[in-house]
Write a protein that holds these residues in place. Structure first.
Motif, mmCIF file in Angstrom:
data_model
loop_
_atom_site.group_PDB
_atom_site.id
_atom_site.type_symbol
_atom_site.label_atom_id
_atom_site.label_comp_id
_atom_site.label_asym_id
_atom_site.label_seq_id
_atom_site.Cartn_x
_atom_site.Cartn_y
_atom_site.Cartn_z
ATOM 1 N N LYS A 94 33.544 50.874 30.221
ATOM 2 C CA LYS A 94 32.991 50.486 31.506
ATOM 3 C C LYS A 94 34.052 49.799 32.363
ATOM 4 O O LYS A 94 34.856 49.023 31.855
ATOM 5 C CB LYS A 94 31.809 49.527 31.308
ATOM 6 C CG LYS A 94 30.552 50.202 30.785
ATOM 7 C CD LYS A 94 29.407 49.199 30.684
ATOM 8 C CE LYS A 94 28.145 49.885 30.167
ATOM 9 N NZ LYS A 94 27.037 48.913 30.027
ATOM 10 N N PRO A 95 34.079 50.134 33.664
ATOM 11 C CA PRO A 95 35.066 49.480 34.534
ATOM 12 C C PRO A 95 34.824 47.980 34.613
ATOM 13 O O PRO A 95 33.680 47.513 34.594
ATOM 14 C CB PRO A 95 34.835 50.164 35.887
ATOM 15 C CG PRO A 95 33.439 50.699 35.819
ATOM 16 C CD PRO A 95 33.204 51.061 34.399
ATOM 17 N N THR A 96 35.907 47.236 34.688
ATOM 18 C CA THR A 96 35.798 45.782 34.774
ATOM 19 C C THR A 96 35.304 45.379 36.149
ATOM 20 O O THR A 96 35.818 45.850 37.163
ATOM 21 C CB THR A 96 37.172 45.131 34.516
ATOM 22 O OG1 THR A 96 37.631 45.532 33.228
ATOM 23 C CG2 THR A 96 37.086 43.611 34.576
ATOM 24 N N ASP A 97 34.297 44.529 36.197
ATOM 25 C CA ASP A 97 33.806 44.019 37.475
ATOM 26 C C ASP A 97 34.917 43.223 38.154
ATOM 27 O O ASP A 97 35.661 42.484 37.501
ATOM 28 C CB ASP A 97 32.598 43.122 37.225
ATOM 29 C CG ASP A 97 32.065 42.510 38.504
ATOM 30 O OD1 ASP A 97 31.356 43.202 39.238
ATOM 31 O OD2 ASP A 97 32.397 41.339 38.779
ATOM 32 N N ILE A 98 35.042 43.358 39.477
ATOM 33 C CA ILE A 98 36.153 42.738 40.196
ATOM 34 C C ILE A 98 36.145 41.221 40.069
ATOM 35 O O ILE A 98 37.208 40.591 40.003
ATOM 36 C CB ILE A 98 36.168 43.173 41.685
ATOM 37 C CG1 ILE A 98 37.409 42.623 42.395
ATOM 38 C CG2 ILE A 98 34.877 42.759 42.388
ATOM 39 C CD1 ILE A 98 38.718 43.034 41.795
ATOM 40 N N LEU A 99 34.976 40.604 40.008
ATOM 41 C CA LEU A 99 34.955 39.148 39.876
ATOM 42 C C LEU A 99 35.302 38.709 38.453
ATOM 43 O O LEU A 99 35.857 37.623 38.257
ATOM 44 C CB LEU A 99 33.605 38.592 40.307
ATOM 45 C CG LEU A 99 33.269 38.778 41.795
ATOM 46 C CD1 LEU A 99 31.990 38.019 42.163
ATOM 47 C CD2 LEU A 99 34.416 38.317 42.695
ATOM 48 N N GLU A 100 35.009 39.557 37.474
ATOM 49 C CA GLU A 100 35.463 39.263 36.112
ATOM 50 C C GLU A 100 36.992 39.327 36.058
ATOM 51 O O GLU A 100 37.649 38.475 35.450
ATOM 52 C CB GLU A 100 34.863 40.268 35.120
ATOM 53 C CG GLU A 100 33.356 40.132 34.912
ATOM 54 C CD GLU A 100 32.836 41.171 33.926
ATOM 55 O OE1 GLU A 100 33.668 41.776 33.208
ATOM 56 O OE2 GLU A 100 31.622 41.377 33.879
ATOM 57 N N LEU A 101 37.535 40.347 36.696
ATOM 58 C CA LEU A 101 38.990 40.457 36.777
ATOM 59 C C LEU A 101 39.588 39.251 37.496
ATOM 60 O O LEU A 101 40.593 38.680 37.046
ATOM 61 C CB LEU A 101 39.378 41.744 37.512
ATOM 62 C CG LEU A 101 40.864 41.902 37.854
ATOM 63 C CD1 LEU A 101 41.687 42.060 36.587
ATOM 64 C CD2 LEU A 101 41.084 43.097 38.786
ATOM 65 N N ALA A 102 38.968 38.848 38.604
ATOM 66 C CA ALA A 102 39.475 37.713 39.382
ATOM 67 C C ALA A 102 39.420 36.427 38.572
ATOM 68 O O ALA A 102 40.304 35.567 38.692
ATOM 69 C CB ALA A 102 38.676 37.566 40.670
ATOM 70 N N ARG A 103 38.407 36.275 37.757
ATOM 71 C CA ARG A 103 38.313 35.058 36.932
ATOM 72 C C ARG A 103 39.509 34.946 35.999
ATOM 73 O O ARG A 103 40.086 33.866 35.824
ATOM 74 C CB ARG A 103 37.001 35.068 36.142
ATOM 75 C CG ARG A 103 36.751 33.810 35.336
ATOM 76 C CD ARG A 103 35.345 33.796 34.793
ATOM 77 N NE ARG A 103 34.370 33.711 35.853
ATOM 78 C CZ ARG A 103 34.005 32.576 36.473
ATOM 79 N NH1 ARG A 103 34.568 31.424 36.099
ATOM 80 N NH2 ARG A 103 33.109 32.590 37.425
ATOM 81 N N THR A 104 39.904 36.066 35.413
ATOM 82 C CA THR A 104 41.052 36.057 34.504
ATOM 83 C C THR A 104 42.372 35.944 35.265
ATOM 84 O O THR A 104 43.216 35.106 34.949
ATOM 85 C CB THR A 104 41.053 37.343 33.650
ATOM 86 O OG1 THR A 104 39.855 37.392 32.876
ATOM 87 C CG2 THR A 104 42.257 37.368 32.722
ATOM 88 N N LYS A 105 42.524 36.783 36.284
ATOM 89 C CA LYS A 105 43.806 36.876 36.976
ATOM 90 C C LYS A 105 44.055 35.685 37.891
ATOM 91 O O LYS A 105 45.155 35.109 37.902
ATOM 92 C CB LYS A 105 43.849 38.177 37.793
ATOM 93 C CG LYS A 105 45.152 38.411 38.551
ATOM 94 C CD LYS A 105 45.146 39.760 39.261
ATOM 95 C CE LYS A 105 46.445 39.998 40.014
ATOM 96 N NZ LYS A 105 46.468 41.322 40.694
ATOM 97 N N VAL A 106 43.037 35.311 38.673
ATOM 98 C CA VAL A 106 43.231 34.281 39.695
ATOM 99 C C VAL A 106 42.930 32.894 39.146
ATOM 100 O O VAL A 106 43.754 31.978 39.255
ATOM 101 C CB VAL A 106 42.358 34.574 40.931
ATOM 102 C CG1 VAL A 106 42.711 33.604 42.057
ATOM 103 C CG2 VAL A 106 42.532 36.016 41.407
ATOM 104 N N LEU A 107 41.744 32.720 38.583
ATOM 105 C CA LEU A 107 41.356 31.387 38.105
ATOM 106 C C LEU A 107 42.212 30.951 36.915
ATOM 107 O O LEU A 107 42.753 29.839 36.906
ATOM 108 C CB LEU A 107 39.877 31.364 37.739
ATOM 109 C CG LEU A 107 39.334 30.013 37.253
ATOM 110 C CD1 LEU A 107 39.499 28.936 38.315
ATOM 111 C CD2 LEU A 107 37.875 30.145 36.835
ATOM 112 N N ASP A 108 42.356 31.814 35.940
ATOM 113 C CA ASP A 108 43.073 31.424 34.728
ATOM 114 C C ASP A 108 44.594 31.437 34.905
ATOM 115 O O ASP A 108 45.288 30.548 34.413
ATOM 116 C CB ASP A 108 42.699 32.353 33.566
ATOM 117 C CG ASP A 108 41.235 32.217 33.153
ATOM 118 O OD1 ASP A 108 40.597 31.228 33.574
ATOM 119 O OD2 ASP A 108 40.736 33.105 32.438
#
Length: 339
Positions: A8-22
Motif C-alpha cells: 500500500k502506498p504510504t500516506d503523505i502525512l505518515e511520510l511527513a511525520r518520518t521525514k519532517v518531524l523526525d
C-alpha cells in the motif's frame, strides 16, 4: 487484486511525520503538492502535524514585527496586486517619512512587545537618496531603540548590499511573490530571476534572508507547491505568508478572496516544506482567516506575525494580537540575533 499492507502506498502525512518531524527534512515539491491536494477532512491533521514540526524544530516562541513605509506609492513596477504602483488608478499616493518619524514608529513598535522593525520602500530598487536616508534611519533607530532593524527596498546591486550590511541591517525582505512559472501573470516590469539574484547576494553578505509572497492570486496547486520549493532552495531565515487582499484600482481588484480552508492547508504544507524557517503571518490574514483561522494558523505551523497595520491596508490593533498570543499561552521572543 487488493494491495497487501506492505504494498500500500504510504500516506503523505505518515511520510511527513518520518521525514519532517523526525528528521527535520522538508517535503519536496511533489510531496508538498500531495499535502495541498488532501481533502478538507484532513486539514486538522495537517495543522496538528505542522504544529509539532514547528515546536520541535523552531521552538514555542513567536516573533512579532512592526513594519513602516519610508517611501509610499509612486512605484514604477506593475505588480498586479499592489496599490502602490504608479501605473494603476489606485488611491495610494507617493509620500516620504522623515527620520524622526521612523524613530518614533520604531519606539512604538518596541513598546508593543515586538522584537523587529522593518523599513520598507515602494521602489524597484533604491537610488542614492533612498540609500542615504535608509542608512541614517538605521543609525538613528539603533541609537535610541532596542530593536532589530530589517529593510525591504527592492532589487539591489552588490554595492548596495554591502552598504546595508555595514549599516547594521540584520535581515532583508524581498519576496519572490509566487512560483517562477506563475510570476509573468503577476509582474511584467522585472523578472523573477532578478528577485532571486538579489536574495542570493544578501545571503552571501551574511544578512538574513526574508522572502515569501502572496497566495490566492490565481496560481494552481501545482504552482503553490512549486513556490514552496522555490523558497526552500533559498534556505531563508523567514518566509512571510500573505493572502491576496484585492486592492481597488489594481488588475487583481476583482479576484476572489482565498478560501479559509485553502489558506490553512497551505500554511500546514509550507511548514512541512520549510520545517526550520520562521513562517510569518503577514498581509491578508484578517480577511482570509479571521480570528479563528489566525488562531488555527498559530497552532498549525506559524511562528511569527506582523503586528499592527501593513503598508497599504489596516491590520488588527497590536494589542489584540498580543492578547491572542497570551490567551494561547505562546511566548513572545526574539528568534534570531543580528549577524
Amino acid at each position: 487484486m487488493p494491495l497487501t499492507e506492505s504494498a500500500k502506498p504510504t500516506d503523505i502525512l505518515e511520510l511527513a511525520r518520518t521525514k519532517v518531524l523526525d528528521q527535520g527534512i522538508g517535503l519536496d515539491q511533489g510531496e508538498t503538492l500531495q499535502v495541498l491536494q488532501l481533502g478538507d477532512d484532513r486539514i486538522t491533521e495537517i495543522l496538528e502535524l505542522a504544529h509539532q514540526v514547528r515546536l520541535k524544530w523552531c521552538g514555542e516562541e513567536i516573533e512579532a514585527e512592526g513594519i513602516i513605509s519610508l517611501k509610499t506609492g509612486g512605484c514604477p513596477e506593475d505588480c498586479h496586486f499592489c496599490s502602490q504602483s504608479g501605473l494603476f488608478e489606485s488611491p495610494v499616493r507617493s509620500a516620504w517619512l522623515d527620520i524622526a518619524g521612523l524613530v518614533e514608529a520604531a519606539k512604538q513598535t518596541q513598546k508593543s512587545g515586538a522584537t523587529e522593525f522593518c523599513i520598507v520602500a515602494a521602489v524597484k530598487g533604491p537610488d542614492d537618496r533612498l540609500m542615504n536616508q535608509l542608512e541614517q534611519a538605521v543609525a538613528a533607530i539603533k541609537a535610541e531603540v532596542d530593536i532589530e532593524v530589517a529593510a525591504s527596498v527592492g532589487i539591489l546591486t552588490q554595492e548596495q548590499v554591502d552598504r546595508l550590511k555595514a549599516a547594521g541591517v540584520h535581515r532583508y525582505n524581498h519576496n519572490l511573490e509566487t512560483a517562477r512559472s506563475f510570476f509573468p501573470n503577476v509582474v511584467t516590469t522585472h523578472t523573477w530571476e532578478s528577485r532571486r539574484d538579489t536574495l542570493r547576494m544578501v545571503a552571501a553578505a551574511g544578512i538574513e534572508v526574508c522572502s515569501g509572497g502572496i497566495l490566492g492570486m490565481g496560481e494552481s496547486l501545482e504552482q503553490r507547491a512549486e513556490f514552496a520549493s522555490d523558497l526552500a532552495e533559498l534556505n531563508p531565515t523567514e518566509v512571510p505568508m500573505n493572502f491576496l487582499d484585492p486592492r481597488p484600482g489594481t488588475p487583481f481588484a476583482d479576484k476572489e478572496v482565498m478560501a479559509t480552508a485553502d489558506a490553512l492547508r497551505a500554511i500546514g504544507a509550507f511548514r512541512l516544506a520549510l520545517p526550520k524557517t520562521i513562517l510569518r503571518f503577514a498581509g491578508g490574514r484578517e480577511l482570509t482567516l479571521g480570528d479563528l483561522g489566525t488562531e488555527q494558523g498559530l497552532l498549525g505551523g506559524i511562528n511569527a506575525m506582523i503586528v499592527g497595520n501593513y503598508l497599504t491596508t489596516l491590520g488588527r490593533p497590536m494589542e489584540n494580537d498580543l492578547d491572542m498570543l497570551d490567551k494561547l499561552r505562546i511566548p513572545l521572543k526574539v528568534l534570531t540575533t543580528s549577524v
